[in-house]
Design a protein around this motif. Structure first.
Motif, PDB file in Angstrom:
ATOM      1  N   GLY A   1       0.784  -1.231   0.000  1.00 39.65           N
ATOM      2  CA  GLY A   1       0.000   0.000   0.000  1.00 39.65           C
ATOM      3  C   GLY A   1       0.815   1.279   0.000  1.00 39.65           C
ATOM      4  O   GLY A   1       0.272   2.380   0.107  1.00 39.65           O
TER       5      GLY A   1
ATOM      6  N   THR B   1       3.269   1.117  -7.353  1.00 41.85           N
ATOM      7  CA  THR B   1       2.785   1.090  -8.727  1.00 41.85           C
ATOM      8  C   THR B   1       2.975   2.444  -9.411  1.00 41.85           C
ATOM      9  O   THR B   1       3.337   2.518 -10.580  1.00 41.85           O
TER      10      THR B   1
ATOM     11  N   ARG C   1      -4.283   7.345   5.554  1.00 46.87           N
ATOM     12  CA  ARG C   1      -4.587   5.936   5.812  1.00 46.87           C
ATOM     13  C   ARG C   1      -4.887   5.751   7.286  1.00 46.87           C
ATOM     14  O   ARG C   1      -4.120   6.195   8.129  1.00 46.87           O
TER      15      ARG C   1
HETATM   16  P1  ADP Z   1       1.780  -1.188  -3.402  1.00 51.72           P
HETATM   17  O1  ADP Z   1       3.025  -0.476  -2.985  1.00 51.72           O
HETATM   18  O2  ADP Z   1       1.321  -2.167  -2.370  1.00 51.72           O
HETATM   19  O3  ADP Z   1       1.892  -1.787  -4.762  1.00 51.72           O
HETATM   20  P2  ADP Z   1      -0.147   0.486  -4.652  1.00 51.72           P
HETATM   21  O4  ADP Z   1       0.797   1.042  -5.633  1.00 51.72           O
HETATM   22  O5  ADP Z   1      -1.086  -0.548  -5.102  1.00 51.72           O
HETATM   23  O6  ADP Z   1       0.666  -0.067  -3.401  1.00 51.72           O
HETATM   24  O7  ADP Z   1      -0.909   1.686  -3.966  1.00 51.72           O
HETATM   25  C1  ADP Z   1      -1.927   1.480  -3.030  1.00 51.72           C
HETATM   26  C2  ADP Z   1      -2.991   2.539  -3.185  1.00 51.72           C
HETATM   27  O8  ADP Z   1      -2.495   3.819  -2.776  1.00 51.72           O
HETATM   28  C3  ADP Z   1      -3.480   2.695  -4.606  1.00 51.72           C
HETATM   29  O9  ADP Z   1      -4.875   2.779  -4.584  1.00 51.72           O
HETATM   30  C4  ADP Z   1      -2.838   4.011  -5.063  1.00 51.72           C
HETATM   31  O10 ADP Z   1      -3.622   4.668  -6.013  1.00 51.72           O
HETATM   32  C5  ADP Z   1      -2.763   4.799  -3.785  1.00 51.72           C
HETATM   33  N1  ADP Z   1      -1.680   5.781  -3.736  1.00 51.72           N
HETATM   34  C6  ADP Z   1      -0.424   5.616  -4.216  1.00 51.72           C
HETATM   35  N2  ADP Z   1       0.317   6.720  -3.973  1.00 51.72           N
HETATM   36  C7  ADP Z   1      -0.469   7.583  -3.324  1.00 51.72           C
HETATM   37  C8  ADP Z   1      -0.282   8.919  -2.812  1.00 51.72           C
HETATM   38  N3  ADP Z   1       0.885   9.542  -2.899  1.00 51.72           N
HETATM   39  N4  ADP Z   1      -1.325   9.500  -2.193  1.00 51.72           N
HETATM   40  C9  ADP Z   1      -2.502   8.862  -2.071  1.00 51.72           C
HETATM   41  N5  ADP Z   1      -2.761   7.632  -2.544  1.00 51.72           N
HETATM   42  C10 ADP Z   1      -1.754   6.993  -3.164  1.00 51.72           C
END
Ligand code: ADP
Ligand code: MG
Length: 706
Positions: free
Chosen positions: A306, A310, A459
């Motif tokens: 989270g 990505t 979060r």
């Molecule tokens: P992981 O590192 O587990 O792969 P993800 O890339 O799936 O995590 O991101 C988890 C969630 O957080 C996704 O829904 C993404 O859109 C959201 N997210 C990523 N970066 C940010 C940010 N800087 N602010 C808010 N939400 C974010």
């Protein structure tokens, strides 16, 4: 014996060993040469400085030492074999019976009856009478020449039958050192570290370090000897890793992403729906530095579940596209690849970046245009599973490969990706398995490591509680409330291979009980487990992801990466059977949406010490790195995900957990040395160079692309 004994001499030529024992030593302990035997170090020591009076020797697990005389022996014939009894008496006239049930013939021949002797063993009590079974007996003469800290060596039952139990091994070592000393004097084994380095840390030479460890005069001597051996082990390992990495960055050219272009800038300005976290920005800058000036990037990105890895992958891919290169993102499962694909399409919106998805289930007819687009460069970004490795997949100009969840990909597969371009593409490996710093330094010493150590803002921490089976009805009530609020729930069962049959039954019983408590049509359940076909699993996962079902009952197949933001409760059954990192990964499946999320760890009331510590840790913290530290402490490094097969952790003397400070010290020393003398060409570094070459030769897998 063909020639004078040395460390390289096969062990069979050491007096008292011979071919049969040599074979057992090789098979059981990997000891093939005399040198191997010298490096089979004691794993603990018994303090033999104290003597007990027989009158004070109480029964218990602790071994004691008595001094006196064996007055008489008596062999008692039994149905099978015979028993030997001996009467031992100390200076105060108190007696202690000694008994043997095995090897009686040998004992009878070797017992020093009537001579002053030392007896070492455990006292037990049988029908109110004490005795010592199978004690070790030595004449006072021999005991005096032995060291006060008596070394204990690892051995096996079979070796024991050959007389090579701990003491037999100790005697073999003693004999070996004695012979080498007679032949060569005090430096009886070739030194492996330059004097300069020994002086730097006040360490003894190799010969005396080994003597200190095998026959220590006292605790300090033992520590000093072991310190030297550990330092050497770490130093060569670090020299090798640091040198490997230096060579790679200097000699291995990578694609040049010289500019930040239109796609990146437009995406950044128009499309990102949130502010990047400080950690994400930092990592993007690090990647930008790596890729702009022609060096080759080989970077491991660690970030908790989270943390937004990505987005970093997408931004990096856009850098590649802006510079005329294609990018490929590999996911470990079909459903994850699909999720990435859908997510990327949505995030990119109307930007003119062509994205394609290639997985095992993409039909032949749909494949053709994708393959053509990859070959002529009109497809910019490919997302897929292992399917992208197939020979039919040819890129026009591949500049970047992102691997999501690294431990699912093997070395060979990575090498195949590497081969898909003339200049090897930059590699970004993303993992949610937090690896403690010392470990990544060692295991991934040849990789650059970036860390996202910050979660996106807003979060809510996941509330984690531990409940026992007696509280199950309360837990079901809670699930009901959550479902009534429109939330979804995971219920996960362990699946451990050795007991797969039983686990499967547990899962099915659990599923049945849940369907009784959550009956249709009000409740809809999904089930996913390892015995289902991949397509059926995908269908069920999708039903859950789309909100058609509210409760997902599963084995750990959901461990990796699916994103169902509406799921807010994770119930883990038999939580005591999961490892910490698994628990952490599972918990990471919830807490992805706006709602407060919960993790409920179910277990028996009775728990072992380690299991209790694991569950407590989970309830206390959500910090993946902290959890990884506890995990490392509990399990040792050998078990950590992805490190087992790397072989880097086959340390002989040092311990990654206990000797961290020493590891860091050795790394600093290695860096300093290589800064002055990158190829270890200086005559004064001859020994270092030889040591590194030896290590390199023993581990053929060094230049792995992680
Ligand atoms: P992981 O590192 O587990 O792969 P993800 O890339 O799936 O995590 O991101 C988890 C969630 O957080 C996704 O829904 C993404 O859109 C959201 N997210 C990523 N970066 C940010 C940010 N800087 N602010 C808010 N939400 C974010
Ligand atoms: Mg992810």
């Amino acid at each position: 014996m063909p020639e004078p004994l040395s460390a390289a001499t096969p062990i069979e030529f050491l007096k008292g060993i011979g071919p049969k024992r040599a074979e057992a030593l090789a098979e059981d302990l990997g000891i093939r040469t005399c040198g191997d035997l010298l490096f089979h170090l004691p794993f603990r020591y018994e303090d033999r400085t104290k003597f007990h009076r027989v009158s004070e020797a109480v029964a218990g697990p602790v071994q004691l030492q008595l001094q006196g005389v064996i007055r008489s022996i008596n062999e008692v014939k039994q149905k099978r074999g015979s028993r030997l009894e001996a009467e031992f008496v100390d200076a105060h006239g108190d007696t202690m019976p000694l008994v043997w049930f095995k090897g009686v013939k040998w004992v009878v021949r070797n017992l020093p009856v009537g001579k002053p002797c030392v007896v070492w063993g455990r006292v037990s009590e049988f029908k109110g009478a004490r005795n010592m079974a199978h004690p070790e007996v030595m004449t006072v003469q021999d005991a005096k020449s032995a060291s006060a800290l008596h070394p204990v060596y690892g051995s096996t039952e079979r070796l024991g039958r050959f007389g090579l139990h701990s003491n037999g091994l100790g005697q073999a070592v003693k004999r070996l050192i004695g012979q080498l000393r007679d032949a060569c004097g005090p430096s009886w084994i070739e030194e492996t570290l330059p004097g300069e380095i020994l002086k730097l840390r006040g360490m003894p030479g190799l010969a005396s370090a080994l003597e200190h460890v095998h026959r220590p005069a006292d605790v300090n001597a033992e520590r000093l000897g072991r310190f030297r051996l550990k330092f050497e082990e770490f130093l060569f390992l670090q020299l090798l890793l640091v040198q490997h990495r230096n060579r790679q960055t200097v000699h291995q050219p990578g694609p040049i992403f010289s500019k930040v272009g239109e796609m990146f800038n437009r995406f950044y300005a128009e499309r990102i729906p949130f502010e990047l976290t400080g950690a994400q920005k930092r990592v993007v800058r690090e990647i930008r530095e790596d890729t702009r000036n022609g060096q080759h990037m080989n970077r491991l990105l660690q970030g908790d579940v989270g943390s937004g890895k990505t987005m970093v992958a997408l931004l990096t891919a856009l850098m590649a596209v802006d510079n005329g290169y294609q990018a490929c993102i590999m996911a470990p499962t079909e459903i994850l690849a699909q999720q990435h694909h859908a997510g990327f399409l949505e995030m990119l919106g109307d930007l003119p970046v062509k994205v394609a998805l290639l997985t095992g289930s993409v039909k032949k007819a749909d494949r053709k245009p994708i393959l053509a687009g990859l070959a002529d460069g009109t497809v910019h970004l490919l997302i897929g599973t292992h399917a992208v490795l197939e020979p039919a997949v040819v890129f026009h100009q591949l500049g970047l490969v992102v691997i999501d969840e690294q431990h699912r990909f093997g070395v060979a597969q990575r090498a195949r990706l590497w081969a898909k371009a003339t200049i090897p593409p930059h590699i970004l490996v993303m993992t949610a398995t937090p690896i403690p710093r010392t470990l990544s330094m060692t295991v991934y010493g040849d990789l650059d490591v970036s860390v996202i150590d910050e979660l996106p803002p807003g979060r809510k921490p996941i509330r984690t509680v531990h409940r026992t089976d007696a509280q199950r009805l309360g837990v079901f009530g809670f699930i009901r409330d959550q479902v009534a609020e429109g939330r979804q729930v995971y219920v996960v069962y362990p699946l451990i291979e050795e007991s797969a049959q039983l686990d499967y039954k547990d899962l099915m019983d659990g599923y049945e009980s849940l369907t009784r408590h959550f009956p249709p049509p009000e409740y809809r359940l999904s089930i996913v487990h390892g015995r289902m076909k991949a397509e059926d699993k995908d269908v069920e996962m999708r039903r859950f992801a789309d909100g058609v079902t509210q409760i997902m009952v599963a084995t750990t197949v959901i461990e990796v990466g699916v994103n169902v933001p509406n799921a807010s409760v994770m119930v883990i059954e038999s939580a005591e059977r999961f490892g910490l990192s698994q628990l952490h990964q599972l918990r990471g499946r919830v807490g992805r949406g706006a709602a407060q999320s919960f993790c409920i760890l179910m277990s028996d009331k009775e728990l072992g010490k380690e299991a209790r510590r694991r569950l407590e840790t989970m309830c206390r913290t959500q910090d993946g790195f902290e959890i990884a530290e506890v995990d490392l402490e509990l399990r040792g490094p050998g078990d950590l995900m992805g490190t087992k097969q790397s072989g880097v952790l086959d340390l002989k003397v040092a311990d990654l957990v206990k000797d961290r400070a020493l590891l860091e010290d050795a790394r600093d020393v290695a860096r300093r040395i290589l800064k002055q003398d990158p190829e270890l060409d200086r005559p004064s570094h001859g020994l270092l160079r030889a040591g590194v070459e030896r290590l390199r030769a023993s581990r053929p897998d060094w230049s792995r692309i992680s």
